[in-house]
Design a protein around this motif. Structure first.
Motif, PDB file in Angstrom:
ATOM      1  N   GLY A   1       0.797  -1.224   0.000  1.00 45.67           N
ATOM      2  CA  GLY A   1       0.000   0.000   0.000  1.00 45.67           C
ATOM      3  C   GLY A   1       0.825   1.267   0.000  1.00 45.67           C
ATOM      4  N   GLY A   2       2.118   1.122   0.263  1.00 45.67           N
ATOM      5  CA  GLY A   2       3.001   2.285   0.302  1.00 45.67           C
ATOM      6  C   GLY A   2       2.965   2.974   1.647  1.00 45.67           C
ATOM      7  N   GLY A   3       3.954   3.809   1.879  1.00 42.78           N
ATOM      8  CA  GLY A   3       3.979   4.627   3.087  1.00 42.78           C
ATOM      9  C   GLY A   3       4.818   4.079   4.214  1.00 42.78           C
TER      10      GLY A   3
ATOM     11  N   SER B   1      11.405   0.278  11.432  1.00 42.35           N
ATOM     12  CA  SER B   1      10.264   0.564  10.569  1.00 42.35           C
ATOM     13  C   SER B   1      10.392   1.992  10.052  1.00 42.35           C
ATOM     14  CB  SER B   1       8.946   0.392  11.337  1.00 42.35           C
ATOM     15  OG  SER B   1       7.842   0.681  10.492  1.00 42.35           O
ATOM     16  N   LEU B   2      10.315   2.163   8.749  1.00 39.58           N
ATOM     17  CA  LEU B   2      10.420   3.481   8.136  1.00 39.58           C
ATOM     18  C   LEU B   2       9.053   3.941   7.650  1.00 39.58           C
ATOM     19  CD1 LEU B   2      13.647   3.064   5.935  1.00 39.58           C
ATOM     20  CD2 LEU B   2      13.471   3.900   8.286  1.00 39.58           C
TER      21      LEU B   2
ATOM     22  N   SER C   1      14.612   9.381   5.016  1.00 38.32           N
ATOM     23  CA  SER C   1      14.494   8.504   6.190  1.00 38.32           C
ATOM     24  C   SER C   1      15.629   7.495   6.226  1.00 38.32           C
ATOM     25  CB  SER C   1      13.147   7.769   6.168  1.00 38.32           C
ATOM     26  OG  SER C   1      12.062   8.663   6.252  1.00 38.32           O
ATOM     27  N   LEU C   2      15.976   6.975   5.067  1.00 37.29           N
ATOM     28  CA  LEU C   2      17.064   6.001   4.987  1.00 37.29           C
ATOM     29  C   LEU C   2      18.399   6.644   5.352  1.00 37.29           C
ATOM     30  CD1 LEU C   2      17.905   3.122   4.205  1.00 37.29           C
ATOM     31  CD2 LEU C   2      18.150   3.937   1.850  1.00 37.29           C
ATOM     32  N   SER C   3      18.644   7.845   4.843  1.00 35.12           N
ATOM     33  CA  SER C   3      19.889   8.550   5.142  1.00 35.12           C
ATOM     34  C   SER C   3      20.012   8.825   6.636  1.00 35.12           C
ATOM     35  CB  SER C   3      19.933   9.865   4.361  1.00 35.12           C
ATOM     36  OG  SER C   3      21.107  10.579   4.662  1.00 35.12           O
ATOM     37  N   LYS C   4      18.930   9.260   7.245  1.00 29.75           N
ATOM     38  CA  LYS C   4      18.933   9.535   8.687  1.00 29.75           C
ATOM     39  C   LYS C   4      19.197   8.265   9.485  1.00 29.75           C
ATOM     40  CE  LYS C   4      16.080  11.576  12.347  1.00 29.75           C
ATOM     41  NZ  LYS C   4      14.764  12.194  12.656  1.00 29.75           N
TER      42      LYS C   4
END
Length: 292
Positions: free
Chosen positions: A188-190, A221-222, A233-236
């Motif tokens: 579903g994305g997000g 969980s992102l 979010s991945l970089s952080k």
């Protein structure tokens, strides 16, 4: 029994067992020292024909697990980017590179074909590649990074590999920091479930053989609303997680030096002053012993 008789009591090692032992030694080779380990393994196996029959597969497995880049390329050899045993995706340049695992040289390069691309995950892969490249450039020296996408069970899986290696044969040390992360995006994305592992291996071999081999697994969980937010979010996550793990390793080895290693040494007197052996004749205990 004589030594020869005792040796006869041991059952001969099968060729299969020899290859299993050889693979374990080779897979544990420190950074930049695969060839040196291979020389010793050849002596151990004592059968070049047998070893060479599986050596190509051992080299492929080692290069893939260690995320080693080809000598003239800037991407990690990764199972997530493997087209077949010798062709690998260069995700930053959208190419497929043919790699010789024996010498890590690339022999040809071609454009990636559409059927080799995960179209539904491409936007997120590009965002992950951008984040990984920027992160590796900021925090590593001469590191390689790559983001790969695949479809698995109706879900998109983004895999990120990062590898930094430093070696100084003259100073007799080498080290590698590598991390491999997979993010399974919800249909579903997000949201996405991230799982990965950091591996750190340092080898120091001047007048000895000392290794530090540390690893840790992570799950997170992102949440995001777009590929751009996914990349942010991945970089952080990468920055916070790897920095925290590096700091924890430093603190752990500092504590080891202050506790375990000190426990091996002779403890100081209650006065917390070093014993002056050159002035031993001045101490009363020495005088009493001398009198006896």
């Amino acid at each position: 029994k004589t030594m020869a008789e005792e040796e006869d009591d041991f059952a001969p090692i099968s060729d299969e067992d020899k290859l299993t032992i050889a693979r374990k030694f080779l897979m544990a080779a420190p950074p930049g020292e695969f060839k040196e380990v291979l020389k010793d393994v050849r002596i151990l196996v004592g059968n070049d024909e047998l070893l060479d029959s599986q050596l190509g597969e051992f080299q492929r497995a080692y290069n893939t697990e260690q995320l080693i880049p080809p000598t003239d390329q800037k991407f990690p050899i990764c199972s997530a980017g493997e087209i077949d045993g010798e062709n690998y995706v260069d995700p930053a340049n959208d190419k497929v590179v043919t790699v010789n695992h024996a010498n890590l040289e690339s022999s040809s390069t071609r454009d990636i074909e559409e059927h080799e691309r995960c179209a539904e995950g491409e936007d997120f892969r590009l965002a992950a590649q951008k984040a990984a490249s920027a992160y590796a450039y900021e925090f590593y020296r001469d590191a390689v990074s790559g983001a790969f996408a695949r479809s698995e069970g109706g879900e998109v899986v983004i895999t990120i590999g990062i590898c930094g290696t430093k070696s100084s044969p003259r100073a007799m040390w080498s080290g590698r920091w590598r991390s491999l992360w997979s993010v399974r995006l919800s249909p579903g994305g997000g949201t996405g479930q991230l799982a990965g592992r950091i591996n750190v291996l340092v080898h120091y071999y001047e007048d000895g053989n000392v290794q530090m081999n540390a690893s840790k697994e992570f799950n997170e969980s992102l949440s995001f609303s777009s590929p751009e937010e996914f990349g942010d979010s991945l970089s952080k996550f990468l920055t916070q997680t790897e920095n925290k793990y590096q700091q924890s390793l430093g603190q752990e080895y500092h504590n080891l030096s202050e506790t375990s290693f000190k426990a091996l040494r002779r403890k100081m007197p209650l006065t917390q002053q070093r014993f002056q052996w050159q002035q031993i004749s001045k101490y009363s205990l020495a005088k009493e012993l001398a009198a006896k």
